[in-house]
Design a protein around this motif. Structure first.
Motif, mmCIF file in Angstrom:
data_model
loop_
_atom_site.group_PDB
_atom_site.id
_atom_site.type_symbol
_atom_site.label_atom_id
_atom_site.label_comp_id
_atom_site.label_asym_id
_atom_site.label_seq_id
_atom_site.Cartn_x
_atom_site.Cartn_y
_atom_site.Cartn_z
ATOM 1 N N ASP A 96 0.819 -1.169 0.027
ATOM 2 C CA ASP A 96 0.078 0.189 -0.044
ATOM 3 C C ASP A 96 1.046 1.466 -0.097
ATOM 4 O OD1 ASP A 96 -2.357 1.338 2.510
ATOM 5 O OD2 ASP A 96 -1.893 1.914 0.576
ATOM 6 N N GLU A 97 0.394 2.174 -0.776
ATOM 7 C CA GLU A 97 1.290 3.321 -0.804
ATOM 8 C C GLU A 97 1.601 4.189 0.578
ATOM 9 O OE1 GLU A 97 -1.412 6.940 -2.390
ATOM 10 O OE2 GLU A 97 -0.807 5.381 -3.960
ATOM 11 N N ASN A 98 0.717 3.848 1.525
ATOM 12 C CA ASN A 98 0.509 4.500 2.796
ATOM 13 C C ASN A 98 1.174 3.670 3.652
ATOM 14 O OD1 ASN A 98 -0.512 6.978 2.003
ATOM 15 N ND2 ASN A 98 -2.665 5.788 1.982
ATOM 16 N N ALA A 99 1.653 2.486 3.387
ATOM 17 C CA ALA A 99 2.405 1.634 4.548
ATOM 18 C C ALA A 99 4.011 1.884 4.761
ATOM 19 C CB ALA A 99 1.924 0.173 3.943
ATOM 20 N N TRP A 100 4.554 1.510 5.514
ATOM 21 C CA TRP A 100 6.002 1.863 5.956
ATOM 22 C C TRP A 100 6.634 0.642 6.285
ATOM 23 C CZ3 TRP A 100 7.886 6.729 5.564
ATOM 24 C CH2 TRP A 100 7.217 7.742 5.543
ATOM 25 N N TYR A 101 7.808 0.366 5.672
ATOM 26 C CA TYR A 101 8.636 -0.605 5.741
ATOM 27 C C TYR A 101 10.132 -0.414 6.058
ATOM 28 C CZ TYR A 101 4.750 -2.632 2.924
ATOM 29 O OH TYR A 101 3.850 -3.068 2.543
ATOM 30 N N TYR A 102 10.685 -1.491 6.571
ATOM 31 C CA TYR A 102 12.193 -1.040 6.975
ATOM 32 C C TYR A 102 12.986 -2.016 5.842
ATOM 33 C CZ TYR A 102 16.817 -0.864 9.090
ATOM 34 O OH TYR A 102 17.999 -0.528 9.414
ATOM 35 N N CYS A 103 13.799 -1.410 5.052
ATOM 36 C CA CYS A 103 14.651 -2.190 4.020
ATOM 37 C C CYS A 103 15.995 -2.626 4.937
ATOM 38 C CB CYS A 103 14.921 -1.430 2.987
ATOM 39 S SG CYS A 103 16.114 -2.090 1.920
ATOM 40 N N LEU A 104 15.971 -4.085 4.774
ATOM 41 C CA LEU A 104 17.216 -4.661 5.332
ATOM 42 C C LEU A 104 18.543 -4.392 4.502
ATOM 43 C CD1 LEU A 104 15.326 -7.874 6.583
ATOM 44 C CD2 LEU A 104 16.115 -6.136 8.133
ATOM 45 N N THR A 105 18.322 -4.203 3.149
ATOM 46 C CA THR A 105 19.398 -4.270 2.203
ATOM 47 C C THR A 105 20.286 -2.851 2.435
ATOM 48 O OG1 THR A 105 18.616 -5.587 0.737
ATOM 49 C CG2 THR A 105 20.053 -4.331 0.102
ATOM 50 N N HIS A 106 19.069 -1.970 2.476
ATOM 51 C CA HIS A 106 19.704 -0.403 2.702
ATOM 52 C C HIS A 106 19.608 0.199 3.907
ATOM 53 C CE1 HIS A 106 18.280 -0.925 -1.801
ATOM 54 N NE2 HIS A 106 19.562 -0.559 -1.699
ATOM 55 N N LYS A 107 19.081 -0.371 4.937
ATOM 56 C CA LYS A 107 19.078 -0.149 6.383
ATOM 57 C C LYS A 107 18.273 1.365 6.224
ATOM 58 C CE LYS A 107 22.935 -2.857 7.724
ATOM 59 N NZ LYS A 107 22.638 -3.605 6.807
ATOM 60 N N GLY A 130 5.743 2.502 1.023
ATOM 61 C CA GLY A 130 4.918 1.803 -0.626
ATOM 62 C C GLY A 130 5.897 1.114 -0.875
ATOM 63 N N VAL A 131 5.642 0.876 -2.290
ATOM 64 C CA VAL A 131 6.510 -0.139 -2.979
ATOM 65 C C VAL A 131 7.862 0.437 -3.090
ATOM 66 C CG1 VAL A 131 6.702 -1.187 -5.244
ATOM 67 C CG2 VAL A 131 4.392 -0.623 -4.320
ATOM 68 N N GLY A 132 8.629 -0.573 -2.696
ATOM 69 C CA GLY A 132 10.109 -0.247 -2.613
ATOM 70 C C GLY A 132 10.798 -1.706 -2.827
ATOM 71 N N CYS A 133 11.951 -1.902 -1.977
ATOM 72 C CA CYS A 133 12.646 -3.133 -2.444
ATOM 73 C C CYS A 133 11.922 -4.243 -2.404
ATOM 74 C CB CYS A 133 13.790 -3.129 -1.242
ATOM 75 S SG CYS A 133 15.062 -1.909 -1.621
ATOM 76 N N ARG A 134 12.372 -5.502 -2.798
ATOM 77 C CA ARG A 134 11.615 -6.451 -2.571
ATOM 78 C C ARG A 134 11.180 -7.121 -1.338
ATOM 79 N NH1 ARG A 134 13.592 -11.843 -2.514
ATOM 80 N NH2 ARG A 134 15.391 -11.926 -1.546
ATOM 81 N N GLY A 135 10.144 -7.550 -1.371
ATOM 82 C CA GLY A 135 9.385 -8.107 0.056
ATOM 83 C C GLY A 135 10.428 -8.967 0.888
ATOM 84 N N GLY A 136 11.178 -9.677 0.462
ATOM 85 C CA GLY A 136 11.964 -10.727 1.188
ATOM 86 C C GLY A 136 12.950 -9.905 1.878
ATOM 87 N N ASP A 137 13.382 -8.302 1.352
ATOM 88 C CA ASP A 137 14.718 -7.773 2.056
ATOM 89 C C ASP A 137 14.036 -6.732 3.008
ATOM 90 O OD1 ASP A 137 16.195 -8.872 0.412
ATOM 91 O OD2 ASP A 137 16.338 -7.578 -1.126
ATOM 92 N N ARG A 138 12.683 -6.589 3.261
ATOM 93 C CA ARG A 138 12.190 -5.663 4.255
ATOM 94 C C ARG A 138 11.276 -6.331 5.217
ATOM 95 N NH1 ARG A 138 8.229 -1.938 0.140
ATOM 96 N NH2 ARG A 138 7.028 -3.572 -0.138
ATOM 97 N N MET A 139 11.112 -5.357 6.357
ATOM 98 C CA MET A 139 10.213 -5.771 7.442
ATOM 99 C C MET A 139 9.114 -5.044 7.311
ATOM 100 S SD MET A 139 13.156 -6.236 10.109
ATOM 101 C CE MET A 139 12.256 -6.683 11.438
ATOM 102 N N GLY A 140 7.778 -5.243 7.875
ATOM 103 C CA GLY A 140 6.595 -4.596 7.812
ATOM 104 C C GLY A 140 5.688 -4.988 7.075
ATOM 105 N N PRO A 141 4.418 -4.399 7.030
ATOM 106 C CA PRO A 141 4.232 -3.118 6.968
ATOM 107 C C PRO A 141 4.032 -2.360 8.568
ATOM 108 C CG PRO A 141 2.163 -4.157 6.259
ATOM 109 C CD PRO A 141 3.096 -5.185 6.456
#
Length: 62
Positions: free
Chosen positions: A4-15, A20-31
């Motif tokens: 969802d464009e309003n959801a927040w995630y933490y990217c494990l690759t880029h820290k 919203g849509v960012g890195c692949r799902g396996g590389d991030r935590m959330g939403p």
């Protein structure tokens, strides 16, 4: 809520925190509901792991 464009995630690759849509799902935590919570993703994971470990110790002691 996934991707969802309003959801927040933490990217494990880029820290970094992403919205919203960012890195692949396996590389991030959330939403997560907001940026502040997403920025605490690793702390939240540590807290949950510690609580699960304690519950396991208590279970094993019974």
């Amino acid at each position: 809520m996934a991707d969802d464009e309003n959801a927040w995630y933490y990217c494990l690759t880029h820290k970094t925190v992403e919205r919203g849509v960012g890195c692949r799902g396996g590389d991030r935590m959330g939403p997560y509901p907001d940026e502040a919570t997403a920025s605490r993703a690793l702390d939240i994971a540590r807290e949950k792991t510690a609580a699960a470990d304690e519950a396991s110790r208590k279970w094993d002691a019974d």
